[in-house]
Design a protein around this motif. Structure first.
Motif, PDB file in Angstrom:
ATOM      1  N   ALA A 147       0.954  -1.074   0.029  1.00 14.58           N
ATOM      2  CA  ALA A 147       0.067   0.043  -0.282  1.00 14.58           C
ATOM      3  C   ALA A 147       0.845   1.153   0.003  1.00 14.58           C
ATOM      4  N   TRP A 148       2.035   1.374   0.774  1.00 13.87           N
ATOM      5  CA  TRP A 148       2.947   2.376   1.084  1.00 13.87           C
ATOM      6  C   TRP A 148       3.428   2.578  -0.403  1.00 13.87           C
ATOM      7  N   ALA A 149       3.777   1.604  -1.275  1.00 15.17           N
ATOM      8  CA  ALA A 149       4.256   1.922  -2.422  1.00 15.17           C
ATOM      9  C   ALA A 149       3.314   2.404  -3.662  1.00 15.17           C
ATOM     10  N   GLN A 150       2.288   1.807  -3.621  1.00 12.58           N
ATOM     11  CA  GLN A 150       1.116   2.329  -4.480  1.00 12.58           C
ATOM     12  C   GLN A 150       0.843   3.604  -4.128  1.00 12.58           C
ATOM     13  N   ASP A 151       0.593   3.987  -2.800  1.00  6.47           N
ATOM     14  CA  ASP A 151       0.285   5.445  -2.545  1.00  6.47           C
ATOM     15  C   ASP A 151       1.403   6.541  -3.013  1.00  6.47           C
ATOM     16  N   ALA A 152       2.674   5.939  -3.080  1.00  6.15           N
ATOM     17  CA  ALA A 152       3.933   6.725  -3.579  1.00  6.15           C
ATOM     18  C   ALA A 152       3.878   6.672  -5.135  1.00  6.15           C
ATOM     19  N   GLY A 153       3.156   6.005  -5.796  1.00  7.04           N
ATOM     20  CA  GLY A 153       3.264   5.954  -7.052  1.00  7.04           C
ATOM     21  C   GLY A 153       4.573   4.981  -7.670  1.00  7.04           C
ATOM     22  N   VAL A 154       4.873   3.978  -6.764  1.00  8.96           N
ATOM     23  CA  VAL A 154       5.801   2.856  -7.259  1.00  8.96           C
ATOM     24  C   VAL A 154       5.173   1.841  -7.147  1.00  8.96           C
ATOM     25  N   PRO A 155       5.622   0.869  -8.626  1.00 14.58           N
ATOM     26  CA  PRO A 155       4.928  -0.304  -8.648  1.00 14.58           C
ATOM     27  C   PRO A 155       5.334  -1.319  -7.567  1.00 14.58           C
ATOM     28  N   ALA A 156       4.298  -1.972  -6.849  1.00 20.37           N
ATOM     29  CA  ALA A 156       4.681  -3.018  -5.950  1.00 20.37           C
ATOM     30  C   ALA A 156       4.449  -4.352  -6.599  1.00 20.37           C
ATOM     31  N   TRP A 157       5.469  -5.196  -6.126  1.00 20.32           N
ATOM     32  CA  TRP A 157       5.378  -6.555  -6.846  1.00 20.32           C
ATOM     33  C   TRP A 157       5.792  -7.535  -5.538  1.00 20.32           C
ATOM     34  N   THR A 158       5.217  -8.845  -5.689  1.00 14.49           N
ATOM     35  CA  THR A 158       5.228  -9.561  -4.437  1.00 14.49           C
ATOM     36  C   THR A 158       5.139 -11.073  -5.110  1.00 14.49           C
ATOM     37  N   ASP A 159       5.833 -11.985  -4.070  1.00  9.51           N
ATOM     38  CA  ASP A 159       5.821 -13.384  -4.560  1.00  9.51           C
ATOM     39  C   ASP A 159       4.929 -14.164  -3.356  1.00  9.51           C
ATOM     40  N   LEU A 160       3.675 -14.680  -3.901  1.00  9.66           N
ATOM     41  CA  LEU A 160       2.820 -15.462  -3.118  1.00  9.66           C
ATOM     42  C   LEU A 160       3.364 -16.710  -2.738  1.00  9.66           C
ATOM     43  N   HIS A 161       4.238 -17.285  -3.454  1.00  6.55           N
ATOM     44  CA  HIS A 161       4.661 -18.727  -3.125  1.00  6.55           C
ATOM     45  C   HIS A 161       3.585 -19.570  -3.354  1.00  6.55           C
ATOM     46  N   ASP A 162       3.211 -20.408  -1.945  1.00  9.64           N
ATOM     47  CA  ASP A 162       2.338 -21.406  -2.259  1.00  9.64           C
ATOM     48  C   ASP A 162       0.927 -20.926  -1.798  1.00  9.64           C
ATOM     49  N   PHE A 163       0.260 -19.748  -2.336  1.00 14.20           N
ATOM     50  CA  PHE A 163      -0.743 -19.085  -1.845  1.00 14.20           C
ATOM     51  C   PHE A 163      -1.865 -20.061  -2.252  1.00 14.20           C
ATOM     52  N   ASP A 164      -2.921 -20.387  -1.432  1.00 12.73           N
ATOM     53  CA  ASP A 164      -3.965 -21.188  -1.866  1.00 12.73           C
ATOM     54  C   ASP A 164      -5.261 -20.336  -2.350  1.00 12.73           C
ATOM     55  N   GLY A 165      -5.043 -19.006  -2.435  1.00 16.66           N
ATOM     56  CA  GLY A 165      -6.348 -18.134  -2.564  1.00 16.66           C
ATOM     57  C   GLY A 165      -7.290 -17.995  -1.550  1.00 16.66           C
ATOM     58  N   ARG A 166      -6.929 -18.491  -0.285  1.00 22.67           N
ATOM     59  CA  ARG A 166      -7.804 -18.218   0.948  1.00 22.67           C
ATOM     60  C   ARG A 166      -7.081 -17.645   1.837  1.00 22.67           C
ATOM     61  N   SER A 167      -5.917 -17.741   2.044  1.00 25.83           N
ATOM     62  CA  SER A 167      -4.957 -17.183   3.137  1.00 25.83           C
ATOM     63  C   SER A 167      -5.133 -15.628   3.419  1.00 25.83           C
ATOM     64  N   ALA A 168      -5.626 -15.450   4.642  1.00 18.80           N
ATOM     65  CA  ALA A 168      -5.743 -13.942   4.953  1.00 18.80           C
ATOM     66  C   ALA A 168      -4.203 -13.401   5.203  1.00 18.80           C
ATOM     67  N   PHE A 169      -3.582 -13.749   5.535  1.00 19.93           N
ATOM     68  CA  PHE A 169      -2.117 -13.193   5.655  1.00 19.93           C
ATOM     69  C   PHE A 169      -1.697 -12.899   4.130  1.00 19.93           C
ATOM     70  N   HIS A 170      -1.979 -13.351   3.190  1.00 20.47           N
ATOM     71  CA  HIS A 170      -1.346 -13.206   1.907  1.00 20.47           C
ATOM     72  C   HIS A 170      -2.271 -12.244   1.275  1.00 20.47           C
ATOM     73  N   ALA A 171      -3.489 -11.693   1.853  1.00 18.03           N
ATOM     74  CA  ALA A 171      -4.244 -10.959   1.037  1.00 18.03           C
ATOM     75  C   ALA A 171      -3.720  -9.477   0.924  1.00 18.03           C
TER      76      ALA A 171
END
Length: 284
Positions: A147-171
């Motif tokens: 969120a901080w990057a997006q607010d600053a206009g900097v593209p944010a990239w992330t690696d979700l690894h083995d995300f199952d589509g439901r994990s609240a931590f990954h949201a």
């Protein structure tokens, strides 16, 4: 132009232990085929590979004040990574023990540090200045950075690894401008990727030895098959892929070319004992 990348997330000392087979959950004695200590942590892996590809890399992480932490810092800096850290409450560096057999891994967190002080918006304003991309990795202290990057206009990239589509931590991480994930834990990865693309996110899905796929916000898909490779150690291959893809995209490559670049950098990692192949050994 040299890409300027800020990476936020874990750096650790990893003990890598190769076995003939992963042990069953019963008491017993096992003998390692080989073992060694090296740099670890998903953010350290990305930073090492980005630096080896010529990027200007700053890593924000949590380190202890022990000798292991000093070795981790020296090792990263020796590879060309600028390190800015918060101290851990315990004073200890993050440490993992990775049991490896036939390309499979059981990762044991021997110590997971908490920062004495969290990063703040003021830190974001300072460290995002002049950056082309921020990579926010899966760690509690990195969660606000998308969120901080997006607010600053900097593209944010992330690696979700083995995300199952439901994990609240990954949201919070899944809201990034670009995400990478493995298809292993998500049978419906194509539907997830298309929904994310419709919301403006580009998505890369890796399939291990079977190759990779990507979809852009315009709905265009690209797919690259796997290739036969000589494998020394599989630790960090996904982070290396991420780095190769990122640098290629920043240089103007299309999705297919960037997937090939990611696979090429993953091959570098797979061919050596460290997170960037022969780069990433733990300094004395």
């Amino acid at each position: 132009m040299t890409p300027r990348v800020l990476v936020v997330g874990p750096a650790s000392c990893n003990e890598i232990i190769h076995l003939a087979a992963l042990p069953e959950a019963v008491p017993g004695t096992h003998f390692a085929e080989r073992s060694w200590a090296t740099l670890g942590g998903t953010s350290a892996g990305k930073a090492l590979n980005l630096a080896s590809l010529g990027a200007d890399v700053t890593l924000l992480t949590v380190l202890g004040t022990d000798d292991v932490a000093r070795r981790v810092r020296r090792s990263l800096e020796a590879a060309g990574v600028r390190v800015i850290s918060r101290e851990s409450r315990s004073g200890l560096c993050e440490r993992h023990v990775n049991l490896m057999a036939a390309g499979e891994r059981v990762s044991i967190y021997a110590h997971l540090p908490e920062p004495v002080a969290e990063w703040t918006r003021a830190d974001a304003a300072e460290h995002l200045a002049g950056k082309d991309v921020v990579v926010a990795d899966l760690a509690w202290h990195a969660r606000p950075w998308v969120a901080w990057a997006q607010d600053a206009g900097v593209p944010a990239w992330t690696d979700l690894h083995d995300f199952d589509g439901r994990s609240a931590f990954h949201a919070a991480f899944a809201l990034a401008d670009h995400v990478q994930l493995s298809s292993v834990a998500m049978p419906g990865w194509r539907d997830f990727a298309e929904r994310s693309a419709a919301d403006g996110t580009s998505v890369v899905v890796t399939h291990g030895a079977a190759g990779s796929a990507a979809v852009g916000p315009d709905g265009t898909w690209a797919e690259v098959p796997g290739a036969s490779l000589d494998v020394d150690d599989t630790n960090g291959a996904g982070d290396a892929f991420f780095a190769g893809f990122l640098v290629a995209r920043l240089a103007g490559a299309d999705l297919t070319a960037a997937l090939h670049a990611g696979a090429a950098q993953a091959a570098v990692c797979l061919a050596g004992p460290h997170l960037a192949g022969e780069v990433g050994g733990l300094e004395a």
